[in-house]
Each structure stands twice: as C-alpha cells, then as structure tokens.
Design a protein around this motif. Structure first.
Motif, PDB file in Angstrom:
ATOM      1  N   GLY A  18       0.832  -1.202   0.000  1.00 48.21           N
ATOM      2  CA  GLY A  18       0.000   0.000   0.000  1.00 48.21           C
ATOM      3  C   GLY A  18       0.862   1.246   0.000  1.00 48.21           C
ATOM      4  N   GLY A  20       0.543   5.831   0.245  1.00 51.70           N
ATOM      5  CA  GLY A  20      -0.259   7.022   0.411  1.00 51.70           C
ATOM      6  C   GLY A  20       0.631   8.239   0.364  1.00 51.70           C
ATOM      7  N   ASP A  46      -5.096   1.893   1.286  1.00 53.30           N
ATOM      8  CA  ASP A  46      -4.710   1.363  -0.019  1.00 53.30           C
ATOM      9  C   ASP A  46      -4.336  -0.111   0.079  1.00 53.30           C
ATOM     10  OD1 ASP A  46      -4.004   1.858  -2.850  1.00 53.30           O
ATOM     11  OD2 ASP A  46      -1.963   1.434  -2.189  1.00 53.30           O
ATOM     12  N   ALA A 241      -4.525  -3.748  -3.951  1.00 56.00           N
ATOM     13  CA  ALA A 241      -3.607  -3.259  -4.980  1.00 56.00           C
ATOM     14  C   ALA A 241      -2.626  -4.339  -5.393  1.00 56.00           C
ATOM     15  CB  ALA A 241      -2.844  -2.040  -4.453  1.00 56.00           C
ATOM     16  N   ASP A 367      -0.064   2.045 -12.365  1.00 55.96           N
ATOM     17  CA  ASP A 367      -0.964   3.083 -11.870  1.00 55.96           C
ATOM     18  C   ASP A 367      -0.395   4.485 -12.040  1.00 55.96           C
ATOM     19  OD1 ASP A 367      -2.913   1.300 -11.066  1.00 55.96           O
ATOM     20  OD2 ASP A 367      -2.188   1.157  -9.001  1.00 55.96           O
TER      21      ASP A 367
END
Length: 398
Positions: A18, A20, A46, A241, A367
């Motif tokens: 994850g 952020g 995430d 993810a 992404d």
C-alpha cells in the motif's frame, strides 16, 4: 566482492502492499504530523488493512528528530505495535528496517512514513541568523549544527562536482541534462512543484549557489509526506492493490564516509552499495524498465550512471546525450527506459528518495497514469548520496 554479500534470503519474499501521499508543495500550511497522518491513513487504506492490523511503524522526518513513531502510533490509535524504529533519511533506511522486521517475524505489517517540513525556509533562515556559511548542515543529513568542520551538503557536493568536471574535462551541460530531464518528467506529474519547461539556456543562466552547482542542480525544498505498507508477499497477494516485490536491497559506506575525508570518487559508499545490490539481484541493469537515480544534487545522478555500469567514468554526460529523446525533451535509455519520470528531487520535490520509491511502486502497479511506462516489470532505485548514505533498491512487479 565478499561472497557473503551475495546472500539474499528475502529476495521477492517481502512486498509493498500500500502507499499514500500528502501532496508536496512549497508551503502546505499544515503541520508535519498532519501530513504524516494523511499519507499514513491513505497507505493503510490502499493496502486494504485496518489500524488493528498494523503492528510495525518505521519513520522519521528530514529533521534529526522528525515525527517520532510513538506519536504516529498514538495519533493513529494503533492498538498493538510490536516493532518500531525512528530512522534518518534517505528512504532506503526506512524500507530496509521494515523489510527486516517482517522477514524476522518481529512484525507482520509495517507502516513506513517519511515527511519533509519547512526545510527551505527554516533551515536557511536559521543558518543566516546564526551567521553560518551555506554548507553547514542542520537538516538531519547525518551531521549537526554543532560540527564546525567538514564539507557538508552543497559545499561538499559542489567541491566534488568541480573536481569531476576538471578531472574529465567536462562542462556544466552534463549537469544540465539531468535537470532538464527531471523538469520534463515533472511536466507530466500533477503532484510536482516545478513543472515549467526548462531549456539548457535557462539552466546555464540559473542563479549560482556554489560553483559549479546552480539552483537547478539542487533539490527543491517542499512540505509533504509519503507512506507505505510493507508485509509478506504471501499476505500482499490478498490485498486490493497489485503488490510490488522487494527483490534486493543494499547500503554502502567506506572507511572514510565523509565528503572531506573521501580520497577519490573511485571508491565511495555508492560504489559499495552498487556492487552489493547487483550481487544480490537476479536482474542486471539491462533488465530494468524504469530507472530512479538519486538527484538530490544533479552530480549524484551522473556518478550513479557510471558507478552502476551504464557508462564509463566521466562519460555520463555523453550517455545522457546519446539517449536523449529530442521530441520528448528527456532521456530514454535505448529508447524505452526513462529516468525519474515523475520529475525526481530536482522538480517533483526533495523527498530524500521517498518520491522515487512512490513513483516506482506506481509504475510497477501500472498506476502511473500519463507517465506510465509500458509493461514496466522492474525498477532500480539508488537513494542517497555518495558518501555516508548510499543505498540501492531493486523492485519487481508481482
């Protein structure tokens, strides 16, 4: 190379699950803790985890103290933490501590965070108020204001940059190609703080900070924060993810890991780190789909290309020019491998490698939006400088 350095039992066994971010800006108008918490909560979400599932915390800010992990644990309300560590930048220190904690079983899911706060304003004002020269470092880079000796920060890198130009009969355009490449990448990054196009004439006319390094050769001070969640690859495969695998890690330091004590650029911390990383990795430089050389100073990027074997000593400027894509105003190695497509420290913002790590994860997760490198499967990162904080990271898509 010592055979022990080739051991890598954690290869692909630990993953970043994850990430952020608290957006970078020249002045966010927020506290450092608020930015850390914004990035941390985003990273945990995430990864599809809850606060109760985070049992490790690793972090710190750019300043020597930064935000203590205990403060983050309290503010997030993490109920049962079994591992924590306060670390100094660059980001490889954070990631290595988290990977080792998960691999050893000390923690199962580790929150990693790094923040930048009031670097440009407060640090330089403090030096000016105290009557200190520009080169004195008070910013948590491994030195403190109480040390009245040495060549730290801009002073040290400017001295070595000048020696490099003299030794190899090069000129400042080599540094300029690094700056121009970063600015071209930042143009495609809405989160970058310096997105205006930069020409070589602009670079050469840039305000000189410490000869031969100008304002465009030094990373941009910003406010902001990044956060990551590190766990086992097995567990990461169950998160929302696409996990990114930590393939290999390294650090490097020599017997004289200071700018003023190093004898030459032939053997630095970056030399040690690069040799260890390539020995531990199944991937070579030709297997990399996106490259993230550190660019806290443009000069470091040139040395990285030479140290890792992309070109011979003194030839990094020629290498960049040879692989320059004129239509895109940036470097594409062999027409396909970009360098710091997010803008790097020189244009996205000085994050001590945290921004490079975030962009690498985004690229390998597919992404990265308009910056996405087609079919990116492997990334090479070289956070840190040449002396006391050189590091290397190889990441792979799961």
């Amino acid at each position: 190379m010592n055979l022990l350095l080739q051991r890598n039992p954690i290869k692909d066994r630990i993953a970043i699950a994850g990430l952020g971010r608290s957006l970078y800006a020249r002045d966010r108008g927020r506290t450092e803790l608020a930015m850390v918490l914004e990035a941390a909560t985003a990273a945990i979400a995430d990864a599809g985890l809850t606060a109760g599932e985070i049992d490790g915390v690793v972090g710190g800010g750019l300043h020597t103290n930064g935000i203590d992990p205990a403060v983050v644990v309290s503010a997030l309300g993490l109920p049962a933490v079994t591992y924590w560590a306060g670390v100094r930048p660059p980001i490889g220190n954070h990631l290595t501590a988290a990977v080792n904690a998960v691999w050893s079983g000390t923690a199962n899911a580790v929150l990693v965070y790094h923040s930048m706060y009031r670097l440009g304003r407060d640090a330089f004002r403090a030096r000016a108020a105290a009557g200190l020269p520009d080169g004195r470092a008070i910013m948590g880079d491994g030195h403190t204001e109480s040390e009245p000796w040495g060549l730290f920060g801009p002073t040290g890198y400017a001295a070595w940059a000048a020696r490099y130009l003299d030794t190899f009969a090069r000129d400042r355009q080599d540094f300029g190609l690094v700056a121009l490449n970063g600015r071209a990448g930042a143009a495609d990054n809405p989160g970058a703080v310096m997105r205006e196009r930069l020409s070589m004439a602009d670079y050469l006319n840039g305000r000189m900070i410490r000869e031969p390094l100008c304002i465009y050769d030094m990373d941009v001070p910003v406010d902001g924060a990044d956060a990551f969640v590190v766990t086992t690859t097995e567990r990461a495969r169950d998160t929302p993810a696409n996990p990114v695998l930590v393939h290999a890690l390294s650090m490097g330091m020599t017997a004289h890991p200071e700018e003023h004590l190093t004898a030459s650029l032939d053997h630095t911390g970056q030399t040690v780190s690069s040799q260890a990383l390539l020995a531990r990795s199944d991937l070579g430089i030709g297997d990399v789909d996106v490259l993230f050389p550190y660019d806290g100073f443009s000069f470091i990027t040139l040395l990285c290309l030479e140290t890792y074997g992309f070109c011979n000593p003194g030839e990094a400027g020629d290498f960049l020019a040879e692989h320059w894509d004129q239509s895109r105003h940036r470097v594409l190695i062999d027409g396909r491998v970009p360098i710091n497509p997010h803008g790097g420290s020189l244009s996205e913002g000085g994050s001590q490698g945290a921004g490079h790590l975030r962009e690498a994860v985004l690229q390998l997760r597919q992404d990265a939006g308009e910056r996405q490198v087609s079919s990116a499967r492997a990334a090479l990162l070289t956070p840190g400088g040449l002396f006391f904080n050189a590091q290397g990271i190889v990441l792979r898509a799961a």
